[in-house]
Design an enzyme around this catalytic site. Structure first.
Site, PDB file in Angstrom:
ATOM      1  N   ASP A 296      -5.972  -7.056   0.904  1.00 25.05           N
ATOM      2  CA  ASP A 296      -5.262  -5.787   1.116  1.00 25.05           C
ATOM      3  C   ASP A 296      -5.578  -5.305   2.531  1.00 25.05           C
ATOM      4  O   ASP A 296      -6.566  -4.626   2.745  1.00 25.05           O
ATOM      5  CB  ASP A 296      -5.728  -4.779   0.072  1.00 25.05           C
ATOM      6  CG  ASP A 296      -5.044  -3.443   0.171  1.00 25.05           C
ATOM      7  OD1 ASP A 296      -4.046  -3.351   0.891  1.00 25.05           O
ATOM      8  OD2 ASP A 296      -5.526  -2.479  -0.457  1.00 25.05           O
TER       9      ASP A 296
ATOM     10  N   ASP B 111      -5.691  -2.787   8.544  1.00 23.37           N
ATOM     11  CA  ASP B 111      -7.013  -2.252   8.213  1.00 23.37           C
ATOM     12  C   ASP B 111      -7.405  -2.601   6.784  1.00 23.37           C
ATOM     13  O   ASP B 111      -6.557  -2.871   5.930  1.00 23.37           O
ATOM     14  CB  ASP B 111      -7.058  -0.736   8.409  1.00 23.37           C
ATOM     15  CG  ASP B 111      -6.153   0.023   7.458  1.00 23.37           C
ATOM     16  OD1 ASP B 111      -4.991  -0.407   7.282  1.00 23.37           O
ATOM     17  OD2 ASP B 111      -6.592   1.049   6.889  1.00 23.37           O
TER      18      ASP B 111
ATOM     19  N   GLU C 246      -3.727   2.380   7.196  1.00 25.07           N
ATOM     20  CA  GLU C 246      -3.008   2.669   5.952  1.00 25.07           C
ATOM     21  C   GLU C 246      -3.969   3.137   4.873  1.00 25.07           C
ATOM     22  O   GLU C 246      -3.631   4.012   4.060  1.00 25.07           O
ATOM     23  CB  GLU C 246      -2.240   1.422   5.486  1.00 25.07           C
ATOM     24  CG  GLU C 246      -1.287   1.646   4.332  1.00 25.07           C
ATOM     25  CD  GLU C 246      -1.913   1.479   2.940  1.00 25.07           C
ATOM     26  OE1 GLU C 246      -1.258   1.790   1.943  1.00 25.07           O
ATOM     27  OE2 GLU C 246      -3.085   1.020   2.868  1.00 25.07           O
ATOM     28  N   GLU C 247      -5.158   2.568   4.863  1.00 24.00           N
ATOM     29  CA  GLU C 247      -6.122   2.878   3.804  1.00 24.00           C
ATOM     30  C   GLU C 247      -6.617   4.317   3.864  1.00 24.00           C
ATOM     31  O   GLU C 247      -7.164   4.827   2.885  1.00 24.00           O
ATOM     32  CB  GLU C 247      -7.309   1.913   3.870  1.00 24.00           C
ATOM     33  CG  GLU C 247      -6.966   0.444   3.632  1.00 24.00           C
ATOM     34  CD  GLU C 247      -6.549   0.159   2.206  1.00 24.00           C
ATOM     35  OE1 GLU C 247      -6.578   1.084   1.370  1.00 24.00           O
ATOM     36  OE2 GLU C 247      -6.189  -0.996   1.904  1.00 24.00           O
TER      37      GLU C 247
END
Length: 404
Positions: free
Chosen positions: A141, A81, A175-176
């Site tokens: 990222d 993500d 994860e974000e």
């Protein structure tokens, strides 16, 4: 034909995989699952037959050992993500051979990536930078980590002379928004230890994170017509302002670095009758984190003593802890990554993460999991970029980690 890490990365960033903090589904957005389906097919295409894609948005893959030697089972992880903080749709990456000065990201909109704003750019003169068009984030990222892991294992699989133990791969969602490992089964993943490839600049090696908590302060006011409010109205918005003003001025993200912790109000919403403040609390020392919670409790008590005992209420929830405490007897995991970087001609930069990683959660779940660099700079915004040379160094480091 083996793809380069650059070719993979340029292809991956065109997938919109933003997570959604307001979603109650798992993963939080279906587009993450769609990208994981693409990755599973790609893993099959390069010769990795053992994959498991779960409806919760986790993709596991296993590469069998190619030797009878008793080598460790090493895990590699990255998240698919991208941050909800900036648009991740219709990413248009550009490659720039950086010779110094400003980079024109978008001529029509006069958007520049400038060393005046980002002095770190000066460190990359002579490198080939992948940048945005100034209207979206890039997605390094952590699609850089995804591309680097797949490229590294593909190269190892095509090397007849490289002995390795079992390699376990995991690509995670969300994860974000702090939900990347909610459905992660460490036992089923079956690695002795692992590494998240989710750091920044070349050489980053991290096994310390913040201890983290989230606080919500709810303020009950009394809303009446402002023309008749004297001695009656209690303005929750003004009280919210007083609470924020009571936080230590020197203990905020913009005034701290290194091991310094902070209080960070991230949102305020509501009106005269009711307002809510969300505050995140961070510190590398868990005892000091508890002291920070007491600061908030004291502020709320003072408000209630001034305006009435039920004016403000406080809820605090721990989010994650500093994974350093899980490495006290497992520093060999960190040393292996350090040695791998040195073999690649990189000077390791060991520093605390001013945040958390999936590795924070996994380490407390029994899977030691430090974080290594993926190479990106200026994450979560339109000025994000990544040097191709940094991604290539990440691939080399991952291969060195695998072979020990």
């Amino acid at each position: 034909m083996i793809q380069t890490v650059t070719e993979r990365f340029l292809r991956y960033v065109r997938f919109d995989t933003q997570s959604d903090p307001d979603s109650t589904s798992t993963p939080s957005t279906y587009k993450q699952y769609s990208f994981l389906c693409t990755l599973e097919k790609e893993l099959h295409d390069i010769g990795i037959a053992q994959t498991r894609l779960y409806k919760e948005g986790l993709l596991f893959a296993t590469i069998p050992a190619n030797t009878d030697k008793n080598l460790p089972k090493i895990g590699l992880l990255a998240h698919v993500d991208t941050s909800p903080e900036c648009c991740g749709k219709d990413v248009k990456p550009q490659i720039v051979e950086y010779k110094g000065g400003d980079i024109v990201l978008n001529k029509e909109k006069n958007i520049l990536l400038s060393p005046a704003m980002f002095p770190v750019l000066k460190s990359f003169v002579g490198k080939h930078l992948i940048v945005t068009d100034g209207t979206t984030l890039l997605g390094a990222d952590d699609k850089a980590g995804v591309a680097e892991i797949i490229t590294a294992v593909e190269q190892i699989m095509h090397s007849d002379s490289t002995e390795h133990g079992i390699i376990q791969i995991a690509f995670t969602p969300d994860e974000e928004i702090g939900r990347g490992t909610e459905n992660f089964n460490v036992k089923e993943f079956n690695a002795d230890w692992a590494y998240t490839v989710d750091g920044g600049d070349v050489g980053e090696l991290e096994y310390e994170t913040f201890n983290a908590a989230h606080a919500k302060i709810t303020i009950k006011g009394i809303a009446v017509h402002p023309g008749y409010a004297k001695d009656t109205m209690v303005n929750a918005v003004r009280i919210a302002g007083q609470i924020i003003e009571s936080l230590p001025k020197d203990q905020c993200p913009e005034n701290t670095c290194g091991y310094d912790g902070f209080f960070h109000p991230i949102s305020i919403e509501g009106g005269v009758g009711k307002s809510i403040i969300d505050i995140i609390i961070r510190d590398h020392n868990r005892d000091i984190l508890e002291q920070r919670k007491e600061v908030l409790r004291s502020i709320v008590e003072n408000i209630n003593s001034k305006y009435g005992k039920e004016t403000a209420s406080l809820e605090i929830k721990d989010e994650y802890y500093n994974m350093k405490e899980t490495f006290l007897d497992k520093m060999f995991v960190v040393e292996r990554a350090k040695r791998a970087m040195e073999q690649a001609g990189i000077s390791p930069v060991i520093s605390p993460v001013r945040g958390g990683t999936d590795g924070s959660f996994l380490s407390f779940m029994g899977l030691p999991c430090p974080n290594i660099f993926a190479g990106g700079i200026n994450f979560h915004g339109p000025y994000e970029f990544i040097p191709i040379e940094s991604m290539e160094k990440a691939v080399e480091t991952i291969k060195n980690i695998i072979v020990g």
